[in-house]
Scaffold this motif. Structure first.
Motif, PDB file in Angstrom:
ATOM      1  N   ARG A 214       0.662  -1.318  -0.020  1.00  0.00           N
ATOM      2  CA  ARG A 214      -0.051  -0.067   0.137  1.00  0.00           C
ATOM      3  C   ARG A 214       0.808   1.131  -0.028  1.00  0.00           C
ATOM      4  O   ARG A 214       0.729   2.289  -0.879  1.00  0.00           O
ATOM      5  N   PRO A 215       1.678   1.314   0.965  1.00  0.00           N
ATOM      6  CA  PRO A 215       2.689   2.807   1.031  1.00  0.00           C
ATOM      7  C   PRO A 215       3.489   2.970  -0.287  1.00  0.00           C
ATOM      8  O   PRO A 215       3.600   4.104  -0.756  1.00  0.00           O
ATOM      9  N   PHE A 216       3.852   1.675  -0.992  1.00  0.00           N
ATOM     10  CA  PHE A 216       4.683   1.934  -2.052  1.00  0.00           C
ATOM     11  C   PHE A 216       3.699   2.463  -3.508  1.00  0.00           C
ATOM     12  O   PHE A 216       3.899   3.429  -4.267  1.00  0.00           O
ATOM     13  N   LEU A 217       2.497   1.943  -3.404  1.00  0.00           N
ATOM     14  CA  LEU A 217       1.734   2.305  -4.472  1.00  0.00           C
ATOM     15  C   LEU A 217       1.141   3.707  -4.111  1.00  0.00           C
ATOM     16  O   LEU A 217       0.975   4.547  -5.206  1.00  0.00           O
ATOM     17  N   GLY A 218       1.062   4.216  -3.122  1.00  0.00           N
ATOM     18  CA  GLY A 218       0.798   5.598  -2.931  1.00  0.00           C
ATOM     19  C   GLY A 218       1.749   6.606  -3.447  1.00  0.00           C
ATOM     20  O   GLY A 218       1.216   7.398  -3.830  1.00  0.00           O
ATOM     21  N   ARG A 219       3.043   6.117  -2.866  1.00  0.00           N
ATOM     22  CA  ARG A 219       3.846   6.751  -3.440  1.00  0.00           C
ATOM     23  C   ARG A 219       4.233   6.913  -5.017  1.00  0.00           C
ATOM     24  O   ARG A 219       4.505   8.019  -5.722  1.00  0.00           O
ATOM     25  N   GLY A 220       3.866   5.743  -5.843  1.00  0.00           N
ATOM     26  CA  GLY A 220       4.121   5.590  -6.938  1.00  0.00           C
ATOM     27  C   GLY A 220       3.025   6.506  -7.723  1.00  0.00           C
ATOM     28  O   GLY A 220       3.257   7.023  -8.891  1.00  0.00           O
ATOM     29  N   ILE A 221       1.649   6.395  -7.011  1.00  0.00           N
ATOM     30  CA  ILE A 221       0.604   7.385  -7.816  1.00  0.00           C
ATOM     31  C   ILE A 221       1.113   8.764  -7.761  1.00  0.00           C
ATOM     32  O   ILE A 221       0.882   9.616  -8.455  1.00  0.00           O
ATOM     33  N   TRP A 222       1.602   9.164  -6.502  1.00  0.00           N
ATOM     34  CA  TRP A 222       1.896  10.569  -6.324  1.00  0.00           C
ATOM     35  C   TRP A 222       3.091  10.947  -7.081  1.00  0.00           C
ATOM     36  O   TRP A 222       3.053  11.958  -7.851  1.00  0.00           O
ATOM     37  N   GLN A 223       4.039  10.188  -7.310  1.00  0.00           N
ATOM     38  CA  GLN A 223       5.046  10.401  -8.415  1.00  0.00           C
ATOM     39  C   GLN A 223       4.564  10.725  -9.509  1.00  0.00           C
ATOM     40  O   GLN A 223       5.090  11.595 -10.385  1.00  0.00           O
ATOM     41  N   GLY A 224       3.756   9.673 -10.072  1.00  0.00           N
ATOM     42  CA  GLY A 224       3.269   9.899 -11.509  1.00  0.00           C
ATOM     43  C   GLY A 224       2.453  11.232 -11.461  1.00  0.00           C
ATOM     44  O   GLY A 224       2.529  11.912 -12.618  1.00  0.00           O
ATOM     45  N   PHE A 225       1.536  11.243 -10.513  1.00  0.00           N
ATOM     46  CA  PHE A 225       0.633  12.595 -10.647  1.00  0.00           C
ATOM     47  C   PHE A 225       1.649  13.944 -10.602  1.00  0.00           C
ATOM     48  O   PHE A 225       1.455  14.848 -11.275  1.00  0.00           O
ATOM     49  N   LEU A 226       2.602  13.977  -9.717  1.00  0.00           N
ATOM     50  CA  LEU A 226       3.688  15.136  -9.927  1.00  0.00           C
ATOM     51  C   LEU A 226       4.221  15.241 -11.289  1.00  0.00           C
ATOM     52  O   LEU A 226       4.579  16.274 -11.647  1.00  0.00           O
ATOM     53  N   ALA A 227       4.806  14.049 -11.725  1.00  0.00           N
ATOM     54  CA  ALA A 227       5.489  14.117 -13.095  1.00  0.00           C
ATOM     55  C   ALA A 227       4.649  14.495 -14.347  1.00  0.00           C
ATOM     56  O   ALA A 227       4.894  15.355 -15.024  1.00  0.00           O
ATOM     57  N   GLY A 228       3.323  14.029 -14.035  1.00  0.00           N
ATOM     58  CA  GLY A 228       2.278  14.461 -15.164  1.00  0.00           C
ATOM     59  C   GLY A 228       2.113  16.137 -14.983  1.00  0.00           C
ATOM     60  O   GLY A 228       2.057  16.823 -15.957  1.00  0.00           O
ATOM     61  N   VAL A 229       1.890  16.514 -13.509  1.00  0.00           N
ATOM     62  CA  VAL A 229       1.767  18.091 -13.790  1.00  0.00           C
ATOM     63  C   VAL A 229       3.214  18.814 -14.191  1.00  0.00           C
ATOM     64  O   VAL A 229       2.541  19.941 -14.972  1.00  0.00           O
TER      65      VAL A 229
END
Length: 293
Positions: A214-229
């Motif tokens: 769970r914490p790894f996935l949360g971090r991966g999604i956040w990194q993807g969101f930040l990279a997209g922005v």
């Protein structure tokens, strides 16, 4: 000296963020080119003109009725409800001919043999050779139209070239997407290498795979969101610079499709971050103790 305590899901992310931002920027750039190309194609198609030459000595009343009849046809392009039909008189046509050829035919003919004409722009859907033939036949059946002409075979050549360009761009985007997914999988797996022993320790104390992941996935999604922005901001900044230096690009903008593209980039970043992290974590969850070392 006290050692830094590792936290689950806390791994070096600078390289992941940089790589994913660059990858999303390249995908967004391809999407931006596709949108601009589609808008350019539409502009070319809607500015293609068919010329309907009129019978000589038409009365003003017949000329007005003829205009109304042509304007009511379904293939006529309308901008803000206004039919895109322009009248070119035979005198104006003679001036254009003389300007292009540098020869004044009226001097040795003694008269102007040209006809008044309507220059007609068509809806984009009629930009095909077969449909143009139907338009030509339909217009020539209207009373008062002498002849209809357009550049034959030019339309098919343009359509073939457009199809080739779209095929090349689609293939390039697909190859780029595959490379990006493979690259991100490898990058995230290497970043998680420092967490492999912590993952094993949590397994040994009875933590479920879902709890560990769970914490790894949360971090991966956040990194993807930040990279997209970040990728979206870079694309918009680059687009504004391009428009500032080449104002003609402003006419090729499509706000609705741009919004969809930008949202798609952010969504794709989150999806890639989720899937790559999920695959990398599952790999370490399945390794034996010997394989971890």
């Amino acid at each position: 000296m006290a050692r830094n305590k590792k936290t689950v899901g806390a791994y070096p992310s600078g390289m992941i963020l940089f790589s994913l931002t660059l990858a999303l920027f390249l995908i967004g750039f391809c999407g931006l080119l596709a949108i601009q190309s589609k808008k350019l194609v539409t502009y070319i198609r809607e500015n293609y003109e068919v010329r309907a030459f009129l019978d000589k000595d038409l009365s003003p009343k017949k000329s007005t009725a003829l205009y109304q009849t042509i304007a009511e046809q379904p293939y006529i392009l309308k901008v803000n409800g206004v039919p895109q039909i322009n009248l070119v008189t035979k005198d104006e046509a003679a001036k254009e001919f003389i300007a292009e050829t540098k020869e004044d035919f009226s001097k040795f003919l003694g008269e102007n043999p040209l006809h008044d004409s309507y220059r007609i722009k068509l809806n984009e859907g009629y930009f095909e050779e077969a449909k143009l033939q139907e338009v030509k036949q339909n217009l020539e059946e209207i009373d008062g139209v002498f002849e209809v002409v357009y550049q034959e075979n030019l339309v098919d050549n343009i359509n073939r070239n457009i199809t080739k360009i779209y095929a090349v761009m689609s293939a390039f985007a697909l190859i780029l997407l595959i490379i990006i997914v493979v690259l991100m999988n490898n990058t995230i797996r290497l970043a998680l290498h420092s967490q492999r022993l912590l993952i094993r320790s949590m397994q040994l104390v009875g933590a479920t795979n879902g709890f560990i992941t769970r914490p790894f996935l949360g971090r991966g999604i956040w990194q993807g969101f930040l990279a997209g922005v970040i990728a979206v901001v870079l694309l918009l900044a680059g687009l504004q610079i391009a428009i500032h230096n080449l104002p003609e690009l402003g006419t090729l903008q499509d706000t609705e499709k741009m919004i969809v593209l930008m949202a798609g980039i952010v969504g794709l970043g989150m999806l890639i971050g989720f899937l790559s992290t999920f695959q990398a974590v599952n790999r370490y969850l399945g390794l034996t103790l010997d394989e971890l070392y």
